[in-house]
Design an enzyme around this catalytic site. Structure first.
Site, PDB file in Angstrom:
ATOM      1  CE  LYS A   1      -4.046  -2.048   1.931  1.00 25.82           C
ATOM      2  NZ  LYS A   1      -5.221  -2.050   2.881  1.00 25.82           N
TER       3      LYS A   1
ATOM      4  CB  SER B   1      -1.734   0.606   8.133  1.00 26.69           C
ATOM      5  OG  SER B   1      -2.194  -0.241   9.343  1.00 26.69           O
ATOM      6  CG  ASP B   2      -4.302  -4.790   4.885  1.00 28.65           C
ATOM      7  OD1 ASP B   2      -4.914  -4.204   4.264  1.00 28.65           O
ATOM      8  OD2 ASP B   2      -4.348  -5.905   5.045  1.00 28.65           O
ATOM      9  CD  GLN B   3      -7.140  -4.710  12.274  1.00 30.60           C
ATOM     10  OE1 GLN B   3      -8.209  -4.514  12.036  1.00 30.60           O
ATOM     11  NE2 GLN B   3      -6.589  -4.193  13.299  1.00 30.60           N
TER      12      GLN B   3
ATOM     13  N   GLY C   1      -0.186  -4.596  10.156  1.00 29.97           N
ATOM     14  CA  GLY C   1       0.995  -4.186   9.416  1.00 29.97           C
ATOM     15  C   GLY C   1       1.140  -2.707   9.288  1.00 29.97           C
TER      16      GLY C   1
END
Length: 192
Positions: A51, A67-69, A105
Site C-alpha cells: 500500500k 497499514s493493513d490488518q 502491519g
C-alpha cells in the site's frame, strides 16, 4: 515533507488525526489476495508495504504510511468484515468464548531517501461466552458491519470481551499509533 496516509479507511484517518499532524489521504493500489502458504502476520506486513509502495511515484518527497490488518479466529480461520447483520451474527457467535487475533502491519516509506520501516503488531481479543440475544442487541446498537470481527473496540464492543492483550490498543482499530510515533520521530517528524 508531506505526510500521506495510504488508506481510505475512516478509522485509520481518525486515528492519524489524533496526532494533530497535517496529512493527506490517498487510495493505495494493492492486490490483497493472500499468497500460497502466507501466514496472517506475513500477509499484514506485505500488504502494508504494498500500500505504501503503490503511492511512491504519486507522492515524491513524502512520508507514506501504509497499514493493513488481518484477523483470525484462534489463529486459524480468517475473519473479515461481515458486510451484513447475518454474517456479523455468525462471526460473533463463532467467536463466543474464543480468541480472535489481529495482525496490523505498518509501513512508513520515505520517498526522498527510500528508507522504509515495516512492522506487524499483534493484538489478542478473548471473547466471553455470548448469548444470541446479546449478540443481536450488540449488532443492532453498534452496527459493526464494516469492521473485521464484527465489533468496534473503541465503542460498545468492550462489552463482548473477557480480556484483551497487546502492546498498542490503536493497532486493534487499524493503525498502531505508538509504533507510528516512533517511526515518525526517526524520520524527523516530532509529534509533540
Amino acid at each position: 515533507m508531506q505526510l500521506v496516509l495510504g488508506s481510505t479507511s475512516p478509522y485509520r484517518r481518525e486515528l492519524l488525526t489524533r496526532l494533530q499532524l497535517d496529512f493527506k489521504t490517498a487510495r493505495p493500489d494493492a492486490d490483497e489476495t493472500p499468497l500460497q502458504g502466507e501466514t496472517p502476520e506475513q500477509l499484514a506486513g506485505r500488504l502494508a508495504h504494498l500500500k505504501a509502495a503503490s503511492l511512491r511515484t504519486r507522492f515524491p518527497d513524502s512520508l507514506i504510511i501504509g497499514s493493513d490488518q488481518v484477523s483470525t479466529l484462534d489463529d486459524l480461520t480468517p475473519v473479515g468484515k461481515p458486510g451484513t447483520e447475518e454474517k456479523a451474527f455468525e462471526q460473533l457467535r463463532a467467536a463466543s468464548g474464543k480468541t480472535v487475533l489481529f495482525y496490523t502491519g505498518l509501513c512508513v516509506l520515505n520517498t526522498q531517501t527510500g528508507a522504509e520501516e515495516l512492522l506487524v503488531d499483534r493484538y489478542e481479543i478473548q471473547f466471553r461466552d455470548l448469548g444470541d440475544a446479546e449478540i443481536e442487541a450488540y449488532i443492532r446498537k453498534e452496527r459493526p458491519l464494516d469492521c473485521a470481527g464484527s465489533f468496534k473496540s473503541e465503542g460498545l464492543g468492550s462489552a463482548l470481551f473477557a480480556r484483551h492483550q497487546g502492546a498498542d490498543p490503536t493497532s486493534l482499530i487499524g493503525l498502531p499509533l505508538i509504533a507510528l510515533c516512533e517511526c515518525l520521530r526517526r524520520q524527523g517528524i516530532a509529534v509533540l
